[in-house]
Design an enzyme around this catalytic site. Structure first.
Site, PDB file in Angstrom:
ATOM      1  N   ARG A 254       6.950  -6.974   1.255  1.00  0.00           N
ATOM      2  CA  ARG A 254       8.099  -7.336   2.080  1.00  0.00           C
ATOM      3  C   ARG A 254       8.565  -8.737   1.709  1.00  0.00           C
ATOM      4  NH1 ARG A 254       4.296  -5.092   5.643  1.00  0.00           N
ATOM      5  NH2 ARG A 254       4.933  -3.119   6.600  1.00  0.00           N
ATOM      6  N   LYS A 279       3.966  -8.842   9.198  1.00  0.00           N
ATOM      7  CA  LYS A 279       4.439  -7.854  10.163  1.00  0.00           C
ATOM      8  C   LYS A 279       3.287  -7.199  10.916  1.00  0.00           C
ATOM      9  CE  LYS A 279       7.287  -3.702  10.634  1.00  0.00           C
ATOM     10  NZ  LYS A 279       8.193  -2.749   9.941  1.00  0.00           N
ATOM     11  N   HIS A 347      15.012  -5.091   1.027  1.00  0.00           N
ATOM     12  CA  HIS A 347      13.979  -4.130   1.387  1.00  0.00           C
ATOM     13  C   HIS A 347      14.118  -2.839   0.589  1.00  0.00           C
ATOM     14  CE1 HIS A 347      10.742  -3.242   4.248  1.00  0.00           C
ATOM     15  NE2 HIS A 347      11.180  -1.999   4.277  1.00  0.00           N
ATOM     16  N   ARG A 350      11.412  -2.342  -1.896  1.00  0.00           N
ATOM     17  CA  ARG A 350      10.188  -1.783  -1.320  1.00  0.00           C
ATOM     18  C   ARG A 350      10.320  -0.264  -1.170  1.00  0.00           C
ATOM     19  NH1 ARG A 350       5.706  -3.080   1.866  1.00  0.00           N
ATOM     20  NH2 ARG A 350       5.384  -1.824   3.751  1.00  0.00           N
ATOM     21  N   HIS A 373       1.268  -0.073   5.329  1.00  0.00           N
ATOM     22  CA  HIS A 373       1.765   0.460   6.598  1.00  0.00           C
ATOM     23  C   HIS A 373       0.630   0.557   7.611  1.00  0.00           C
ATOM     24  CE1 HIS A 373       5.381   2.557   4.481  1.00  0.00           C
ATOM     25  NE2 HIS A 373       5.692   1.352   4.908  1.00  0.00           N
ATOM     26  N   TYR A 382       9.738   8.370   2.852  1.00  0.00           N
ATOM     27  CA  TYR A 382       9.889   8.479   1.407  1.00  0.00           C
ATOM     28  C   TYR A 382       9.845   9.929   0.943  1.00  0.00           C
ATOM     29  CZ  TYR A 382       8.961   3.549   1.948  1.00  0.00           C
ATOM     30  OH  TYR A 382       9.022   2.242   2.353  1.00  0.00           O
TER      31      TYR A 382
END
Length: 408
Positions: A254, A279, A347, A350, A373, A382
């Protein structure tokens, strides 16, 4: 209260203060706005030939801000923001600590509600970022309660909470209403446990809000290659820009983790990058590939300004402070505009990493681990982006479908 070692220069003072906001869960837009003001303060110091914090120059900055406010060049909110940001720097310089929950600017709340904020700050059951998040959503909620004559949380009822959320729905998106509802549920559960509220209102706050989820597309590989091809890697800024984009395009980090990437995170001997994600606050170890390693090495040895700051990437021009929140986006889209390509989110790099891994047949659980994640749900997007393979699956399935399209 957070204790920090005082830095000598005004640049380091500002950088450490900004980093403290990040560590305590402030959102990146808020940090960026403070950094803009701090850069004005740094520039004023430089104009007066001063490298270190000067109370006289700080007073000059505040007088100029007040003069601009009196002339109506800036509004009251902006003027107060200048005051508050300057006060943060002064407090950090003089005391070596910063209580981010103290506010010199009035919140217009009663001492009763302010005391609740103090208890939230001292509660050890939440992380720093969670505390800030809850404070951020509690502030307008408490103000609304006061405006409706609720001076004590013991007076709150189910009807009041429903009315507040209905009011929110008139000025917020469905996603924002859902977030507000979830934060209030966590807040009231805490208030009930510490006996400030007579009810947790869990049933009232357990309804489902129909949220909107729009899958955003990744940056095409040909776009990434085109951007990298036009970067002038003979300049210091070019070396930095190339390293930033390659790092994002290969590892999927990120932007917030890239701008905060410390020099100590790179294990050159074992070929790894190890970070604690901003995050999720979870640790992540990624392989340091040859292309990423060479790009970062070239920047550190031949392009990075001489600085004691711990971050890998710095501003390309003085003052050489940590990169701001939006700089990766600006860097990437600056080159895209030169190529005649439309702007897109940083982003998207990513997303490209995640999509390419899924297309290559890598299990979703592995993709989730690589991208850091918190679970596999964020990674499922995805799969939806793998439209080519989905079409192939549909064609294959057609061979097993009976006439009329029913199930076999």
């Amino acid at each position: 209260m957070v204790i920090i070692v005082i830095q000598s220069t005004i640049e380091n003072l500002a950088a450490q203060t900004a980093n403290l906001f990040l560590q305590n869960g402030y959102n990146h837009r808020s940090i960026h706005e403070k950094e803009v003001v701090m850069r004005k303060i740094i520039l004023l110091h430089k104009q007066h030939g001063c490298d270190c914090y000067s109370p006289e120059i700080m007073a000059l900055f505040l007088r100029d801000a007040e003069r601009r406010y009196q002339r109506q060049e800036i509004g009251k909110i902006r003027f107060r923001f200048y005051q508050k940001t300057a006060d943060y720097l002064t407090q950090f310089h003089e005391n070596g600590n910063l209580d981010l929950y103290s506010r010199n600017i009035s919140t217009n709340l009663t001492p009763y509600y302010e005391k609740i904020f103090t208890r939230l700050h001292d509660y050890e059951g939440w992380s720093k970022s969670t505390k800030h998040y809850i404070r951020q959503f509690s502030m307008p909620y408490f103000k609304w309660l006061l405006q409706n004559g609720v001076t004590s949380l013991e007076q709150v009822t189910d009807e009041m909470i429903r009315k507040y959320l209905l009011d929110c729905s008139n000025r917020m998106t469905l996603n924002s209403v859902d977030t507000t509802k979830r934060v209030l549920k966590k807040l009231h559960r805490y208030l009930y446990e510490v006996e400030i509220c007579k009810d947790s209102f869990s049933d009232t706050l357990s309804f489902t809000v129909p949220t909107e989820h729009r899958i955003k597309k990744p940056v095409p590989q040909e776009d990434i290659a085109a951007v990298l091809s036009i970067i002038n890697r003979n300049t210091a800024i070019g070396k930095r820009d190339y390293a930033v984009i390659v790092l994002a395009a290969v590892t999927g980090l990120r932007s917030v983790d890239i701008i905060n990437l410390p020099l100590t995170a790179i294990d050159w001997i074992n070929g790894e990058i190890r970070i604690t994600q901003s995050k999720t606050e979870k640790t992540l170890a990624l392989p340091l590939t040859k292309d990423v390693g060479m790009a970062i090495q070239d920047y550190i040895l031949n392009g990075r300004p001489d600085s004691d700051l711990p971050f890998v990437f710095l501003h390309g021009r003085a003052p050489y402070v940590k990169m701001g929140r939006t700089l990766p986006y600006q860097i990437f889209n600056g080159y895209r505009l030169k190529l005649g390509l439309p702007k897109c989110a940083f982003h998207g790099l990513r997303r490209a990493v995640g999509t390419n891994m899924v297309v290559a047949g890598i299990p979703v659980t592995t993709v989730s681990q690589v991208l850091g994640h918190s679970g596999i749900d964020p990674t499922k997007q995805y799969i939806s982006l793998d439209s080519v393979h989905l079409k192939e699956c549909a064609l294959d399935l057609n061979g097993f479908m009976p006439e009329g399209g029913g199930r076999a």
